[in-house]
Structure formats: structure tokens, C-alpha cells
Design a protein around this motif. Sequence first.
Motif, PDB file in Angstrom:
ATOM      1  N   LYS A   1       1.338  -0.768   0.026  1.00  0.00           N
ATOM      2  CA  LYS A   1      -0.173   0.175  -0.007  1.00  0.00           C
ATOM      3  C   LYS A   1       0.862   1.069  -0.079  1.00  0.00           C
ATOM      4  O   LYS A   1       0.072   1.803  -0.272  1.00  0.00           O
ATOM      5  CB  LYS A   1      -1.263  -0.370   1.517  1.00  0.00           C
ATOM      6  CG  LYS A   1      -2.637  -1.173   1.405  1.00  0.00           C
ATOM      7  CD  LYS A   1      -3.144  -1.119   2.279  1.00  0.00           C
ATOM      8  CE  LYS A   1      -4.018  -1.676   2.441  1.00  0.00           C
ATOM      9  NZ  LYS A   1      -4.257  -2.175   3.680  1.00  0.00           N
ATOM     10  N   THR A   2       1.888   1.335   0.899  1.00  0.00           N
ATOM     11  CA  THR A   2       2.740   2.154   0.730  1.00  0.00           C
ATOM     12  C   THR A   2       3.188   2.226  -0.453  1.00  0.00           C
ATOM     13  O   THR A   2       3.433   3.648  -0.733  1.00  0.00           O
ATOM     14  CB  THR A   2       4.018   2.462   2.277  1.00  0.00           C
ATOM     15  OG1 THR A   2       3.039   2.414   2.911  1.00  0.00           O
ATOM     16  CG2 THR A   2       4.760   3.235   1.725  1.00  0.00           C
ATOM     17  N   GLU A   3       4.060   1.597  -1.123  1.00  0.00           N
ATOM     18  CA  GLU A   3       4.417   1.815  -3.255  1.00  0.00           C
ATOM     19  C   GLU A   3       3.240   1.863  -3.268  1.00  0.00           C
ATOM     20  O   GLU A   3       3.551   2.986  -4.560  1.00  0.00           O
ATOM     21  CB  GLU A   3       4.857   0.068  -3.176  1.00  0.00           C
ATOM     22  CG  GLU A   3       6.545   0.042  -2.077  1.00  0.00           C
ATOM     23  CD  GLU A   3       7.060  -1.655  -2.995  1.00  0.00           C
ATOM     24  OE1 GLU A   3       6.583  -2.078  -3.732  1.00  0.00           O
ATOM     25  OE2 GLU A   3       7.976  -1.981  -2.040  1.00  0.00           O
ATOM     26  N   LEU A   4       2.024   1.584  -3.518  1.00  0.00           N
ATOM     27  CA  LEU A   4       1.151   2.263  -4.054  1.00  0.00           C
ATOM     28  C   LEU A   4       0.836   3.499  -4.347  1.00  0.00           C
ATOM     29  O   LEU A   4       0.927   4.362  -5.304  1.00  0.00           O
ATOM     30  CB  LEU A   4       0.215   1.254  -4.001  1.00  0.00           C
ATOM     31  CG  LEU A   4      -1.518   2.103  -4.826  1.00  0.00           C
ATOM     32  CD1 LEU A   4      -1.180   1.709  -6.309  1.00  0.00           C
ATOM     33  CD2 LEU A   4      -2.342   0.951  -4.211  1.00  0.00           C
ATOM     34  N   GLN A   5       0.795   4.517  -2.533  1.00  0.00           N
ATOM     35  CA  GLN A   5       0.831   6.107  -2.667  1.00  0.00           C
ATOM     36  C   GLN A   5       2.037   6.079  -3.339  1.00  0.00           C
ATOM     37  O   GLN A   5       1.552   7.395  -4.023  1.00  0.00           O
ATOM     38  CB  GLN A   5       0.691   6.206  -1.397  1.00  0.00           C
ATOM     39  CG  GLN A   5      -0.742   5.722  -0.556  1.00  0.00           C
ATOM     40  CD  GLN A   5      -1.848   5.855  -1.121  1.00  0.00           C
ATOM     41  OE1 GLN A   5      -2.261   6.644  -1.719  1.00  0.00           O
ATOM     42  NE2 GLN A   5      -2.815   4.515  -1.169  1.00  0.00           N
ATOM     43  N   LEU A   6       3.452   5.691  -2.946  1.00  0.00           N
ATOM     44  CA  LEU A   6       4.239   6.620  -3.770  1.00  0.00           C
ATOM     45  C   LEU A   6       4.105   6.661  -5.253  1.00  0.00           C
ATOM     46  O   LEU A   6       5.091   6.873  -6.233  1.00  0.00           O
ATOM     47  CB  LEU A   6       6.072   5.456  -3.284  1.00  0.00           C
ATOM     48  CG  LEU A   6       6.092   6.315  -2.125  1.00  0.00           C
ATOM     49  CD1 LEU A   6       7.293   5.082  -2.171  1.00  0.00           C
ATOM     50  CD2 LEU A   6       6.681   7.867  -1.634  1.00  0.00           C
ATOM     51  N   TRP A   7       3.756   5.255  -6.040  1.00  0.00           N
ATOM     52  CA  TRP A   7       3.474   5.599  -7.153  1.00  0.00           C
ATOM     53  C   TRP A   7       2.262   6.070  -8.029  1.00  0.00           C
ATOM     54  O   TRP A   7       2.733   7.363  -8.903  1.00  0.00           O
ATOM     55  CB  TRP A   7       2.930   3.938  -8.065  1.00  0.00           C
ATOM     56  CG  TRP A   7       2.460   3.926  -9.047  1.00  0.00           C
ATOM     57  CD1 TRP A   7       3.553   3.312  -9.600  1.00  0.00           C
ATOM     58  CD2 TRP A   7       1.771   4.285 -10.259  1.00  0.00           C
ATOM     59  NE1 TRP A   7       3.363   3.300 -11.205  1.00  0.00           N
ATOM     60  CE2 TRP A   7       2.180   3.930 -11.547  1.00  0.00           C
ATOM     61  CE3 TRP A   7       0.632   5.110 -10.214  1.00  0.00           C
ATOM     62  CZ2 TRP A   7       1.370   4.437 -11.961  1.00  0.00           C
ATOM     63  CZ3 TRP A   7      -0.529   5.790 -10.844  1.00  0.00           C
ATOM     64  CH2 TRP A   7       0.501   5.147 -12.032  1.00  0.00           C
ATOM     65  N   TYR A   8       1.605   6.830  -7.420  1.00  0.00           N
ATOM     66  CA  TYR A   8       0.528   7.951  -7.543  1.00  0.00           C
ATOM     67  C   TYR A   8       0.905   8.971  -7.334  1.00  0.00           C
ATOM     68  O   TYR A   8       0.990  10.394  -7.845  1.00  0.00           O
ATOM     69  CB  TYR A   8      -0.585   8.372  -6.678  1.00  0.00           C
ATOM     70  CG  TYR A   8      -1.500   6.668  -6.836  1.00  0.00           C
ATOM     71  CD1 TYR A   8      -2.644   6.623  -8.121  1.00  0.00           C
ATOM     72  CD2 TYR A   8      -1.998   5.863  -5.744  1.00  0.00           C
ATOM     73  CE1 TYR A   8      -3.589   5.776  -8.322  1.00  0.00           C
ATOM     74  CE2 TYR A   8      -3.066   4.595  -6.429  1.00  0.00           C
ATOM     75  CZ  TYR A   8      -3.847   5.053  -7.668  1.00  0.00           C
ATOM     76  OH  TYR A   8      -4.508   3.848  -7.784  1.00  0.00           O
ATOM     77  N   LEU A   9       1.840   8.926  -5.799  1.00  0.00           N
ATOM     78  CA  LEU A   9       2.527  10.622  -6.037  1.00  0.00           C
ATOM     79  C   LEU A   9       3.468  10.596  -7.127  1.00  0.00           C
ATOM     80  O   LEU A   9       3.526  11.888  -7.643  1.00  0.00           O
ATOM     81  CB  LEU A   9       3.452  10.512  -4.777  1.00  0.00           C
ATOM     82  CG  LEU A   9       4.248  11.697  -4.363  1.00  0.00           C
ATOM     83  CD1 LEU A   9       3.136  12.511  -4.075  1.00  0.00           C
ATOM     84  CD2 LEU A   9       4.985  11.044  -2.761  1.00  0.00           C
ATOM     85  N   HIS A  10       4.317   9.896  -7.427  1.00  0.00           N
ATOM     86  CA  HIS A  10       5.225  10.299  -8.363  1.00  0.00           C
ATOM     87  C   HIS A  10       4.154  10.461 -10.142  1.00  0.00           C
ATOM     88  O   HIS A  10       4.799  11.709 -10.561  1.00  0.00           O
ATOM     89  CB  HIS A  10       6.067   8.987  -8.769  1.00  0.00           C
ATOM     90  CG  HIS A  10       6.799   9.249  -7.694  1.00  0.00           C
ATOM     91  ND1 HIS A  10       7.642  10.022  -7.281  1.00  0.00           N
ATOM     92  CD2 HIS A  10       7.608   8.388  -6.807  1.00  0.00           C
ATOM     93  CE1 HIS A  10       8.331  10.152  -6.241  1.00  0.00           C
ATOM     94  NE2 HIS A  10       8.439   8.919  -5.716  1.00  0.00           N
ATOM     95  N   ASP A  11       3.584   9.745  -9.960  1.00  0.00           N
ATOM     96  CA  ASP A  11       2.534   9.824 -11.466  1.00  0.00           C
ATOM     97  C   ASP A  11       1.554  11.369 -11.921  1.00  0.00           C
ATOM     98  O   ASP A  11       2.028  11.447 -12.763  1.00  0.00           O
ATOM     99  CB  ASP A  11       1.648   8.899 -11.470  1.00  0.00           C
ATOM    100  CG  ASP A  11       0.857   8.711 -12.805  1.00  0.00           C
ATOM    101  OD1 ASP A  11       1.675   8.576 -13.821  1.00  0.00           O
ATOM    102  OD2 ASP A  11      -0.567   9.034 -12.594  1.00  0.00           O
TER     103      ASP A  11
END
Length: 206
Positions: free
Chosen positions: A171-181
Motif C-alpha cells: 500500500k505504501t508503494e502504491l501511494q508512492l506510485w500515485y505521488l510520482h505519477d
Amino acid sequence: MAIAEALLHSHTYTEYRSIVSDLLSQGKSTGTEQSEEILHYSKLNEVRMNRLDRTIVIAEDVIRDLLSLNKQYLWLVISEGWCGDAAQLLPIMNKMAAIAPGVQMKVVFRDQNPVLMDGFLTNGARSIPKLILIDSHTMNVLGSWGPRPNGASELIKSYKLQYGVVDETAKTELQLWYLHDKGLSTQREILQMMLDSETFYLKRNI
């Protein structure tokens, strides 16, 4: 029938945010299931959506194409306040709909609309958010999108394949993906669905 029924209980984005906020003030989340964990996620999502409402930027090429749409559309979005993906994506959808003159967006709660939700499952699961694209004049369903942009879906799929579960690290990796995208994948994928619908309409009427 399920769409017509859902629309009777649909909300604007502002109304949706207000309902979620009011429930949080009572120590509750949306949906049929209540727990400390769900309430925790709902509170995080409230903060996240407040930030995204202020900061999300729609790309210039996306704005141009949204303004060029010829038909009238309804975006019927299935969501819940506890859903992390919904918190990331609904602010983007809302800004896109506000830009496009021919798009109206309505939000419904998943657990209040099981028949509608079951018509738009993802690999057999009631995954949200789900954007249902509807022709405003005929009320025909033209397509659907969700629950995540492709890159985010691939991240979770790969993680689950490697570790067997979707845990807090995932879930943390997913939130980071959204942040960078920065919402760009979501904008372009939804826009492509809209453009495909316009192309199909034009070909059908040649």
C-alpha cells in the motif's frame, strides 16, 4: 435498471465529500463494515483528498481534448470513503469533469448499490473506484474504467505475485506510485476512453 436506481441516490462530488466528512465527525466510515482500521484509512483519505483537491493539475493536452468532446456524457462513479484508490482518483475525475462542458459526474456508494457494482466487477471482485461512462441522451453504457490506472494495477499484481499478499508495504508503494505519477496516467486513460467513444459514435453515423 441498476443504473437508473443508482442515479436516484447519486451525489455530486461536493455532496459525496460532505457525506464522508460528516460520518468521520461521528467516528464512522461509509459502507456496511465498520472497524478501527477502516476508520483509520478513511481519515487518511480525507486528508489526501483535501490535498489533491488543491494541488492536482490537469495536463494541457488533456484539457484541450476534454474541451473538444462533441457528445454529452455522464460519469457514474462507484466509491467509498475508506478506499485509498478512490481518494487518489476521484479528485482527478472531478477536475476533469469540471473542465469538460459535456461531462456531468455523479458518485454513488458501493455498498448501497450492490446490483450496480456486480455489473462492473474486476476479475470477479467489487473493486473501486469504478467510472461508468454513460451517454447522457440514450443512457447507454459506453464503457468503464477503474479501479486503478494500468501502472498502479501492474505494481499491485507484481507485488502479490511475489509476496502472495497486499500488505502495508504494498500500500505504501502504491501511494508512492500515485505521488510520482501526479495523476497523469489516470487523466490520459480516462481521456482515451472518451476519445474512443467519440470515434465509435462518428464511425457509426458516417
